[in-house]
Scaffold this active site. Sequence first.
Site, PDB file in Angstrom:
ATOM      1  N   LYS A   1       0.821  -1.222   0.000  1.00  0.00           N
ATOM      2  CA  LYS A   1       0.000   0.000   0.000  1.00  0.00           C
ATOM      3  C   LYS A   1       0.850   1.265   0.000  1.00  0.00           C
ATOM      4  CE  LYS A   1      -3.992  -2.136   2.272  1.00  0.00           C
ATOM      5  NZ  LYS A   1      -3.397  -3.447   2.652  1.00  0.00           N
ATOM      6  N   ARG A   2       1.840   1.317  -0.866  1.00  0.00           N
ATOM      7  CA  ARG A   2       2.715   2.475  -0.920  1.00  0.00           C
ATOM      8  C   ARG A   2       2.046   3.640  -1.652  1.00  0.00           C
ATOM      9  NH1 ARG A   2       4.809  -0.051   2.808  1.00  0.00           N
ATOM     10  NH2 ARG A   2       7.034  -0.598   2.865  1.00  0.00           N
TER      11      ARG A   2
END
Length: 282
Positions: free
Chosen positions: A95-96
């Site tokens: 989830k960057r």
Amino acid sequence: MTGFGARLVEATSRRGQLCLGIDPHPELLRAWDLPTTADGLAAFCDICVEAFSGFAIVKPQVAFFEAYGAAGFAVLEYTIAALRSVGVLVLADAKRGDIGSTMAAYAAAWAGNSPLAADAVTASPYLGFGSLRPLLEVAAAHDRGVFVLASTSNLEGATVQRATFDGRIVAQLIVDQAAFVNREMNRSFHRSEPGCLGYVGVVVGATVFGAPDVSALGGPVLVPGVGAQGGHPEALGGLGGAAPGQLLPAVSRAVLRAGPGVSELRAAGEQMRDAVAYLAAV
């Protein structure tokens, strides 16, 4: 290496639509009688790799590896390599999301030639979808996929994702922008085959109310929240107008609780895979 979308279609056609999660939560390590250390983490992942070797795609939850620092990242690198060595696609649930050079650094780590780079990675677009451009470009260049958070299953997400902008809820705007990237990629490579998936997918929770329309996405839809979070496998058909084979239900705790025995863990995964097999045709 062929594009991520093509690899995913090939894998799911042979091994089913299910995405299994590796979520080494401390409570699960203790339930498996493993120490909450990097060694326990490694033992947990070794069991999962053996049990999940016959499945299409596996999703390690990166946060649980980060918790152990450098040693945890070493286990993650090893686990990614081990899964890929037995033909399993790996989706790094990282989830960057960031901007500019920082996003470019994340892109190099998760979608370039880094030991952490998997077949695909999750990303957050909530600094603006355009902030993901460095990641999308690197992923495309290395035949990797990106799953962009659109409509998540946590209640707090609705305050942002269901807000309205330009006449659409934000979640739909994210899906539409992902669809545009897939169309542009297909146009660039003159792809028009039916059933061909683009490399940009979205994340739509199994328990969300009023899922965004994904019928024009042209990419896969990761559907977390099945099992322990209350999503029912039998209720997923046609979610958001999805085409047959487009949905990728993700299950973690509901299967992992069957461990630590490899055969029991594999059987729990197979049972869930059978429960969502209808999605290949619906």
